[in-house]
Design a protein around this motif. Sequence first.
Motif, PDB file in Angstrom:
ATOM      1  N   GLU A 148       0.824  -1.098   0.040  1.00 14.60           N
ATOM      2  CA  GLU A 148       0.570  -0.112   0.368  1.00 14.60           C
ATOM      3  C   GLU A 148       0.967   0.894  -0.112  1.00 14.60           C
ATOM      4  O   GLU A 148       1.826   1.200   0.923  1.00 14.60           O
ATOM      5  N   PRO A 149       0.523   2.258  -1.491  1.00  9.45           N
ATOM      6  CA  PRO A 149       1.145   3.584  -0.078  1.00  9.45           C
ATOM      7  C   PRO A 149       1.322   4.063   0.783  1.00  9.45           C
ATOM      8  O   PRO A 149       0.229   4.600   1.268  1.00  9.45           O
ATOM      9  N   TRP A 192       6.040   9.820  -0.752  1.00 10.51           N
ATOM     10  CA  TRP A 192       5.361   7.983   0.277  1.00 10.51           C
ATOM     11  C   TRP A 192       6.057   7.358  -0.540  1.00 10.51           C
ATOM     12  O   TRP A 192       7.068   7.132  -1.846  1.00 10.51           O
ATOM     13  N   ILE A 193       5.826   6.007   0.026  1.00  6.71           N
ATOM     14  CA  ILE A 193       6.357   4.691  -0.584  1.00  6.71           C
ATOM     15  C   ILE A 193       5.970   3.563  -0.670  1.00  6.71           C
ATOM     16  O   ILE A 193       4.864   3.734  -0.085  1.00  6.71           O
ATOM     17  N   GLN A 194       6.065   2.461  -1.587  1.00  3.30           N
ATOM     18  CA  GLN A 194       5.001   1.822  -1.607  1.00  3.30           C
ATOM     19  C   GLN A 194       5.568   0.470  -0.989  1.00  3.30           C
ATOM     20  O   GLN A 194       6.445  -0.336  -1.147  1.00  3.30           O
ATOM     21  N   ILE A 195       4.810   0.260  -0.030  1.00  2.00           N
ATOM     22  CA  ILE A 195       5.289  -1.238   1.053  1.00  2.00           C
ATOM     23  C   ILE A 195       4.358  -1.777   1.985  1.00  2.00           C
ATOM     24  O   ILE A 195       3.172  -1.536   2.015  1.00  2.00           O
ATOM     25  N   ASP A 196       4.383  -2.335   2.549  1.00  2.82           N
ATOM     26  CA  ASP A 196       3.605  -3.678   3.185  1.00  2.82           C
ATOM     27  C   ASP A 196       4.094  -3.050   5.089  1.00  2.82           C
ATOM     28  O   ASP A 196       5.412  -3.319   5.273  1.00  2.82           O
ATOM     29  N   ARG A 197       3.001  -2.250   5.047  1.00  7.86           N
ATOM     30  CA  ARG A 197       3.725  -1.260   6.343  1.00  7.86           C
ATOM     31  C   ARG A 197       3.834  -2.157   7.485  1.00  7.86           C
ATOM     32  O   ARG A 197       4.567  -1.585   7.876  1.00  7.86           O
ATOM     33  N   HIS A 244      11.780  -5.333  -0.529  1.00  5.67           N
ATOM     34  CA  HIS A 244      11.441  -4.246  -1.442  1.00  5.67           C
ATOM     35  C   HIS A 244      12.286  -3.631  -2.243  1.00  5.67           C
ATOM     36  O   HIS A 244      11.289  -2.215  -2.415  1.00  5.67           O
ATOM     37  N   CYS A 269       7.717   6.017  -4.387  1.00  8.73           N
ATOM     38  CA  CYS A 269       6.065   5.605  -5.480  1.00  8.73           C
ATOM     39  C   CYS A 269       6.496   6.384  -6.786  1.00  8.73           C
ATOM     40  O   CYS A 269       6.922   7.837  -6.808  1.00  8.73           O
ATOM     41  N   GLU A 270       6.446   5.249  -7.588  1.00  5.15           N
ATOM     42  CA  GLU A 270       6.393   6.418  -8.980  1.00  5.15           C
ATOM     43  C   GLU A 270       4.537   7.120  -8.933  1.00  5.15           C
ATOM     44  O   GLU A 270       3.769   6.430  -8.728  1.00  5.15           O
ATOM     45  N   ILE A 304       0.238  10.360  -6.718  1.00  2.00           N
ATOM     46  CA  ILE A 304      -0.772   9.366  -5.729  1.00  2.00           C
ATOM     47  C   ILE A 304      -1.660  10.325  -4.869  1.00  2.00           C
ATOM     48  O   ILE A 304      -1.401  11.540  -4.772  1.00  2.00           O
TER      49      ILE A 304
END
Length: 162
Positions: A1-2, A37-42, A130, A153-154, A157
Motif C-alpha cells: 500500500e502507498p 510516498w513509498i509503496q510498502i507492506d507497512r 521491497h 512511489c512512482e 498519488i
Amino acid sequence: EPVPVEVLLHRVTERFSLLAFQSNIQFITKLSDTGVWIQIDRDRIEQAIDNIISNALKYTPSGGKITVDARMDESKEWVMLTISDTGSGIDPRELPHIFERFYRVDLSRARQLGGSGLGLSIAKEIIEAHGGTIRATSARNEGTAFVIGLPVCEGEIEDEHA
Ligand code: ATP
Ligand code: MG
C-alpha cells in the motif's frame, strides 16, 4: 500500500518515545522532505524499523540519543531513513557480519542483554524484499548508524490524508 513517509515517522514516534524516555534516552525524529510516498507492506517495514530501533535502545546507555531522519536522496528516487545512536558502536571487524542470521557481537554487554541475533537479518530480508537497501556504519564507543533506502512511489498519488 502507498504510505506517506510522515505517517511512518509519526508511528515510530508513537511506539518509541515513551520507551526511550523511560531509559533516559533522547529520541528525535526529523523529516527533511514532506509529501513523499513509498509503496510498502507497512506492517513488515515497521517490523524492520522496530528491530533496528530496538537495537539502538538496547545498545545505547542512559543519557544517550537516538535520531531517526527521513530524507530523499539527490535523484529523488529513494527515501533514505537513517537511524543513528550514540551507543556502544560495533567493531569494524564485526560490522560486515551483523546482518547474518544468529550473529551477535560477543561483548559481555550483548551477552547480558540477550537476544537471538535474528533482528537485523529479518530487517534486511524485509527491506530487500521491497527493493530497498540497508547498510550500517559504526565507530566503537561513538555509536552506530543504519541507513535504509526505499524506492519512492512512482507517479501521482491521491493524498487521502489531505
Ligand atoms: P535479537 O534482535 O534477535 O533479539 P540481537 O539484537 O542480538 O538479537 P541483531 O538485532 O540481529 O541481534 O543484531 C546483531 C548484533 O549486532 C547484536 O547482537 C549487536 O552485537 C550488534 N548491534 C546491532 N545493532 C547495534 C547497535 N545499534 N549498537 C551496537 N551494536 C549493535
Ligand atoms: Mg536485535
